[in-house]
Scaffold this motif. Sequence first.
Motif, PDB file in Angstrom:
ATOM      1  N   ILE B 243      36.804  23.591  -6.245  1.00  0.00           N
ATOM      2  CA  ILE B 243      36.685  23.892  -4.810  1.00  0.00           C
ATOM      3  C   ILE B 243      35.895  25.192  -4.622  1.00  0.00           C
ATOM      4  O   ILE B 243      35.049  25.306  -3.737  1.00  0.00           O
ATOM      5  N   LYS B 246      32.318  24.546  -5.247  1.00  0.00           N
ATOM      6  CA  LYS B 246      31.762  23.779  -4.123  1.00  0.00           C
ATOM      7  C   LYS B 246      31.258  24.730  -3.043  1.00  0.00           C
ATOM      8  O   LYS B 246      30.202  24.498  -2.438  1.00  0.00           O
ATOM      9  N   LEU B 249      27.983  25.980  -4.247  1.00  0.00           N
ATOM     10  CA  LEU B 249      26.976  24.920  -4.185  1.00  0.00           C
ATOM     11  C   LEU B 249      26.499  24.707  -2.754  1.00  0.00           C
ATOM     12  O   LEU B 249      25.291  24.615  -2.501  1.00  0.00           O
ATOM     13  N   GLU B 250      27.438  24.653  -1.819  1.00  0.00           N
ATOM     14  CA  GLU B 250      27.038  24.353  -0.444  1.00  0.00           C
ATOM     15  C   GLU B 250      26.175  25.476   0.132  1.00  0.00           C
ATOM     16  O   GLU B 250      25.249  25.215   0.906  1.00  0.00           O
ATOM     17  N   LEU B 253      22.784  24.778  -1.198  1.00  0.00           N
ATOM     18  CA  LEU B 253      22.134  23.620  -0.568  1.00  0.00           C
ATOM     19  C   LEU B 253      21.534  23.987   0.798  1.00  0.00           C
ATOM     20  O   LEU B 253      20.565  23.381   1.232  1.00  0.00           O
ATOM     21  N   LEU B 261      16.482  20.846  -4.709  1.00  0.00           N
ATOM     22  CA  LEU B 261      17.632  21.609  -5.206  1.00  0.00           C
ATOM     23  C   LEU B 261      17.145  22.923  -5.791  1.00  0.00           C
ATOM     24  O   LEU B 261      16.171  22.949  -6.543  1.00  0.00           O
ATOM     25  N   MET B 269      26.141  22.830 -10.258  1.00  0.00           N
ATOM     26  CA  MET B 269      26.567  21.444 -10.474  1.00  0.00           C
ATOM     27  C   MET B 269      26.825  21.158 -11.949  1.00  0.00           C
ATOM     28  O   MET B 269      27.738  20.416 -12.296  1.00  0.00           O
TER      29      MET B 269
END
Lengths: 271, 276
Positions: B243, B246, B249-250, B253, B261, B269
């Motif tokens: 989590i 994540k 990562l977000e 993005l 990417l 990732m």
Amino acid sequence: MADYLDTLIRAVEDADSSLLLQEAVKNLAEARLEGAIPTLIASLSYNNPGAAVAAVDGLIQLGEPAVPFLLQLLDNHNYTARAWTIRALAGIGDPRGLLTLLGAATADFALSVRRAAARGLGMMKWHWFPDELLEIAQAEAMDALLFVAQEDDEWVVRYSAVVGLQFLADAVAVTYPEWRSQIQSQFEKMAVKDESWAVRGRVWMAQQHLQAATQPQTIDNQPSPLSSMDWQRIMEGLYGRKGQEREVLAEGDPRRYRELVVAIDPKTGDA
Amino acid sequence: MDNESSIRDDNQLTVEQAIANLQGEDLGLRVYAAWWLGRFRVDAPEAIDVLIAALEDDDDRTNAGGYPLRRNAARALGKLGGKQAVPALIKSLECSDFYVREAAAQSLEMLGDLSCIPRLIELLNNQVPGTLPAPEPPQLTQPFDAILEALGTLGAIDAIPLIETFLDHFIPRIQYAAARAMYQLTSQATEISNQYGDRLVQALAHPDLQLRRAVLADLGAIGYLPAAEAISETLAENSLKLISLKGLLEKQLLQTTPPDLSPGAIKVMKLMDALL
């Protein structure tokens, strides 16, 4: 060597704090000794995530000899240890874990279990499978992974299914190119529709990988240590699974009503 | 659509029933209805109205003087996203119940309305009369971590000198909340903000598992990319590490146009893949 192992095992048994336990399990795992397997397995049940991470890593490194122990632990229904066990089985990729992973990825109530199983389904040691089993095994893995990628409510489980599908697409690139296309069209849908940006991001990475990879790479060529008895069991399990699926009849199929009548008939007793 | 399917899963309540229960006589049903409306993200205007009214409830009191219904209502309002709740939540920052103030600060953070900043600063200074400390040890006077996190997210740059004083608070959790806020408030100058990010990275090695978990959440919330490896190696549950990653990562993005990417996104990732 035996003394050394005993010392490491005793350190795990005598650890009286969570940090000491973590350290002791880590040392035992790093020794890479098969005699450590029962103690490593036991430490999956201690509710100490640090120790469990180290134990899983150790079990994955030891590989195939750990599989019978892991499968036995699953039979004992220890819920604390189950997710870690599935994770170890997934990491080893031993075909004896395939049926367990198929069930866990699609139906386990714990998301950590579904997550570990989905990745594991893509990373089976496919080169161990005899030809007559490979097709049905890979077909089952793909069905399960496509189902999870489309249906699971948890982003992390869908993320894991994308990882599994990416590996599976590599594994079937030469043998079943049409399956690879099926996986790619699933990715195309998810790339724009998945509600989680993290999942979409992982799909984009998988798409890039599939575009770039022309040659599927074989990771190891180690021969299968499985006996014909093991393969027999795996085959029966897979055909059993297929059989169950065939019982699900389409909406409107008249046989559904026949079965319904039987099911609600009080004389049959198991309605 | 997602909301509707979630609601159907819970056949105990309908939206109408929950709204009615929240105004009914049964205190247990009222507290549950407040939680339920938040859980299933029922953002109908009438749901928000009854939840705002529940922030002034006087019927539901614990022996220690707490207001369970107000707590649940305050938490729910943050999830529903209705800005009309902001004035009532600001008023709740004056509530005597520590946990009502904590929930209100968290919800104001989620709603993202800057008008609450002055009151949050007063609360952080413990200048709001009538507020009682937490009922159990260490009996903090205010929910400092929730207030600090809200000020950071809301971009309350004026509060920087005050927030800095919490970097040395005797409770580690509060130090980390201050570091997290400082990271967000100094994000214009990378080398300064990174020192706060790095402070959180060091905290991932804290011997207390609870604290390591809290820091994973902090790093995920600020999306601090240099923390990626340290997060993946933290001695904590893989679920929490995933989590946290994540969050990183977000943030990555957002910095590229799909499906491009960044190298950072790819790195995160790969670490996530290994934790599945």
